[in-house]
Design a protein around this motif. Structure first.
Motif, PDB file in Angstrom:
ATOM      1  N   ARG A 117      -5.017  12.078  -5.550  1.00 13.32           N
ATOM      2  CA  ARG A 117      -6.250  10.917  -4.742  1.00 13.32           C
ATOM      3  C   ARG A 117      -7.007  11.812  -4.255  1.00 13.32           C
ATOM      4  O   ARG A 117      -8.238  11.273  -4.707  1.00 13.32           O
ATOM      5  N   SER A 148       1.065  -1.146  -0.061  1.00 17.35           N
ATOM      6  CA  SER A 148      -0.568  -0.066  -0.046  1.00 17.35           C
ATOM      7  C   SER A 148       0.959   1.193  -0.049  1.00 17.35           C
ATOM      8  O   SER A 148       1.554   0.962   0.258  1.00 17.35           O
ATOM      9  N   TRP A 149      -0.001   1.972  -0.644  1.00 21.71           N
ATOM     10  CA  TRP A 149       0.924   3.004  -0.825  1.00 21.71           C
ATOM     11  C   TRP A 149       0.717   3.836   1.229  1.00 21.71           C
ATOM     12  O   TRP A 149       2.549   4.976   1.436  1.00 21.71           O
ATOM     13  N   GLU A 150       0.393   3.953   2.050  1.00 29.29           N
ATOM     14  CA  GLU A 150       0.058   4.459   3.263  1.00 29.29           C
ATOM     15  C   GLU A 150       2.157   3.376   4.088  1.00 29.29           C
ATOM     16  O   GLU A 150       2.501   4.388   4.698  1.00 29.29           O
ATOM     17  N   ALA A 151       1.709   2.068   3.636  1.00 28.47           N
ATOM     18  CA  ALA A 151       2.969   2.007   4.430  1.00 28.47           C
ATOM     19  C   ALA A 151       4.315   2.028   3.466  1.00 28.47           C
ATOM     20  O   ALA A 151       5.484   1.821   4.313  1.00 28.47           O
ATOM     21  N   ASP A 166      -4.909  -2.059  -3.216  1.00 24.71           N
ATOM     22  CA  ASP A 166      -3.816  -2.578  -2.589  1.00 24.71           C
ATOM     23  C   ASP A 166      -3.641  -4.090  -2.855  1.00 24.71           C
ATOM     24  O   ASP A 166      -4.552  -5.013  -3.453  1.00 24.71           O
ATOM     25  N   GLY A 224      -1.163  13.562  -2.419  1.00 26.13           N
ATOM     26  CA  GLY A 224      -2.633  13.555  -1.713  1.00 26.13           C
ATOM     27  C   GLY A 224      -3.892  14.702  -2.656  1.00 26.13           C
ATOM     28  O   GLY A 224      -4.822  14.290  -2.477  1.00 26.13           O
ATOM     29  N   ALA A 238       4.935   5.334   2.436  1.00 27.97           N
ATOM     30  CA  ALA A 238       5.425   6.509   2.421  1.00 27.97           C
ATOM     31  C   ALA A 238       5.630   6.385   4.424  1.00 27.97           C
ATOM     32  O   ALA A 238       6.911   7.174   4.300  1.00 27.97           O
ATOM     33  N   ALA A 239       5.675   5.620   4.810  1.00 30.99           N
ATOM     34  CA  ALA A 239       5.456   5.654   6.174  1.00 30.99           C
ATOM     35  C   ALA A 239       6.997   4.658   6.157  1.00 30.99           C
ATOM     36  O   ALA A 239       7.501   4.861   7.813  1.00 30.99           O
TER      37      ALA A 239
END
Length: 679
Positions: free
Chosen positions: A582, A539-542, A590, A579, A544-545
């Protein structure tokens, strides 16, 4: 005899006569009547068909003039893929091909196989489908699996028979060949373009490609295209001869053009002789060729040899060497790329090399300029091979004029005036303006919209220039805020074009995580690395973090790439663009993350050596790592497989010494595709 019967009889006679004259003129190069006589018969045919439209036939010679324009090309799926060919660039590589063929056929090393040799025309590969002898469809090769329907255009090519001649052809026959433009036809076409004040095409291949992509077939009909067939694809009903050369002769008898320079020879020595002879004749041929194709002539042996994923094992194309010419360096200008890299570009006195007139060439960077010792005013050697960007390869020192000026690099960005920096251990000078720099904005948007990224059809370079220069867009997210009123009125942008672009932007919103990562243009993150990142984090969130140590766990991500990624994720302005993308509807599914130990090549160690044509070694390495393999820099007893391309040296020798399996690039591609990776 009734009047209607007389008209039908005259029409049949005219059609037969005109097709026979076409065949003699365009296929046999043996015209049998003066142009005036041909024109009189054609006028009479059109006159009768106009008066009696119910008697008009699709295969009439009059129908080559072109139909009404299309709005777009439809897609065609090839039932039998149109494969590419492996290349040989030297006599040694050709002999290696011959050796592999003999080994696979379990024949003695000195066996002289029969090869069909044909010039490799520099044109566009096409497929022609005949049903009951009548042309039903023409299609481009495309990616080998899916092409475009260009029936309306191929019907205008005089050497493409609308109906096959003679008899004995099967109910369904797919003919494959090359559509090209002769050198004389190209010169005539460009002379007319110059008379109209247009720029014209850069070479015959581009002219042929551009002509086949005309939506208005009436324009295609005005341009001098030729078609030469080289094989059969789909074939239903009847039987084929047992030799490739006999198949070509059969096609020729059915009215299709074959290359008069084709020849059948015995053994690799004769192949090399044919190469030398054709290389000497190359410049005098009426069309461009970029090499020679060799095919095992016996179809039964072809079947035994089989295919790899993208190419037959029984054929190879030996390319002519890179072409070089001398010219004068007039000036050096500086271009700013997507990542701020400032690249020196040589402005040259125009010179014809590698099939095109070259006036610009890359000088790469400051280190390359220093290595060459090049100065403005020098006579330089320019090389262009195939579609490779022309480059300056050397300076003719004894021709240096007095006052030749050293190349001075800019102290500020030539586009936005921002500061420039050269990072330690890098040869590249960079503009530090980032998103403030219009050149970087344009390059980033161009990359974002490219086919392998978000694939926004219709968003070309000139349109991007206008959008940025007019302040309508300053980053990729701005594309999705454009409205119809923003677009209508731009140069070459009417209402229909604006609607098409907006539709393409809307369609591009549905993408994949790996495409999205690649589209962002993060430094050093190519397609393969983007895929590895997407499948590792899911996923993008994982992603980017992820801290730098977690990024380093990803195959093909080292400290430099990890640093570039973290710089991107830590940049508030860049993440704000993500952002906005999106928020404006860009989305993807995902990915389910597969543990490393469950990947198909987990536990295996591979080595990649030599040059790879389709992938490049770094991309091949990234794909293998994505499948779980460890890619080592040296061969040992722990090595599972070695991928060896042309130029492989000691590593290949070590692999053979240790009896480790060695595969070529074509087999590697087959392995990748088996596991869902399509390079």
């Amino acid at each position: 005899m009734s009047k209607a019967s007389k008209i039908e009889g005259e029409l049949a006679s005219l059609r037969e006569r005109l097709e026979d004259w076409n065949y003699r003129y365009y296929v046999l190069d043996d015209p049998s009547v003066p142009d005036a006589e041909y024109d009189r018969s054609m006028r009479r045919l059109v006159e009768l068909e106009t008066a009696h439209p119910e008697l008009l036939r699709a295969d009439s010679p009059s129908q080559r003039v072109g139909a009404e324009p299309l709005s777009q090309f439809s897609q065609v799926r090839h039932e039998l893929p149109m494969l590419s060919l492996d290349n040989a660039f030297s006599e040694e590589e050709l002999r290696d091909f011959n050796r592999r063929v003999l080994e696979r056929l379990k024949l003695e090393p000195d066996t002289a196989l029969e090869f069909a040799c044909e010039p490799k025309l520099d044109g566009i590969a096409v497929s022609l489908l005949y049903r009951d002898g009548v042309l039903e469809r023409g299609a481009t090769r495309g990616d080998g699996t899916t092409g475009e329907d260009i029936t309306h255009n191929v019907r205008t090519v005089q050497s493409v028979p609308l109906r096959l001649r003679g008899s004995g052809y099967p109910p369904l026959l797919e003919v494959r060949g090359e559509i090209y433009m002769t050198k004389q036809g190209f010169e005539t076409l460009n002379a007319r373009a110059r008379e109209r004040g247009d720029k014209g095409f850069v070479n015959p291949r581009n002219a042929a490609a551009g002509t086949l992509r005309q939506l208005d077939a009436r324009l295609t009909a005005q341009r001098p295209l030729q078609m030469c067939c080289y094989s059969v694809g789909l074939f239903e009903g009847g039987t084929l001869p047992e030799r490739h050369s006999d198949i070509l002769d059969l096609l020729h008898g059915w009215g299709l053009r074959i290359n008069p320079e084709s020849r059948v020879v015995n053994g690799v020595e004769a192949c090399d002789t044919y190469y030398s002879e054709l290389a000497q004749k190359r410049d005098g041929l009426p069309y461009d060729i970029d090499g020679i194709v060799y095919k095992v002539n016996d179809l039964a042996l072809q079947k035994k040899l089989g295919f790899v994923s993208r190419a037959p094992r029984w054929a190879i194309a030996r390319k002519f060497p890179a072409q070089e010419e001398m010219t004068r360096l007039l000036a050096v200008e500086f271009q700013v790329g997507r990542t701020g890299a400032i690249t020196p570009v040589a402005r040259l006195e125009p010179v014809f090399v590698g099939g095109v007139t070259v006036s610009n060439a890359t000088l790469h960077n400051a280190d390359e300029i220093e290595r060459l010792g090049v100065r403005v005013g020098d006579t330089v050697v320019v090389r262009r091979a195939g579609d490779v960007i022309p480059q300056v390869v050397s300076v003719v020192a004894d021709r240096r004029p007095e006052g030749a000026a050293e190349v001075a690099f800019p102290e500020r960005c030539p586009v936005c005036g921002s500061a420039v920096e050269r990072e330690p251990d890098e040869a590249v000078l960079r503009c530090m303006g980032g998103l403030v720099c219009a050149a970087q904005q344009k390059a980033a948007i161009r990359h974002f919209a490219s086919r392998k990224a978000m694939d926004v059809d219709g968003l070309g370079d000139k349109l991007i220039e206008q959008l940025v220069d007019r302040g309508l867009v300053d980053n990729a997210a701005g594309l999705y805020a454009l409205g119809r009123d923003d677009l209508v009125g731009l140069e070459r942008m009417g209402e229909k074009s604006a609607d098409n672009l907006l539709a393409a932007l809307e369609q591009s919103k549905e993408t994949t995580l790996e495409r999205f990562i690649y589209a962002l243009g993060i430094r050093e993150v190519g397609e393969a690395t983007a895929r590895n990142l997407a499948h590792h984090f899911g996923s993008w969130e994982a992603l980017a973090a992820a801290p730098e140590d977690k990024l380093l766990e990803v195959a093909d991500v080292g400290p430099v790439v990890a640093d570039h990624l973290r710089q991107f994720f830590d940049n508030a302005d860049l993440m704000a663009v993500v952002g906005q993308l999106r928020e404006r509807g860009v989305h993807w599914r995902d990915i389910e993350v597969v543990p490393q130990q469950e990947l198909p090549l987990a536990g295996q160690t591979w080595v990649v050596t030599g040059s790879l044509e389709a992938l490049g070694r770094s991309e091949a390495k990234a794909h293998l790592q994505a499948l779980g393999a460890k890619v080592a820099g040296s061969v040992s007893s722990k090595t599972t497989r070695v991928v060896a391309g042309p130029g492989a040296g000691s590593k290949l020798g070590k692999a053979r010494e240790l009896d480790i399996e060695v595969i070529d690039e074509a087999t590697l591609l087959e392995v990748l595709r088996e596991h869902g990776i399509v390079p």
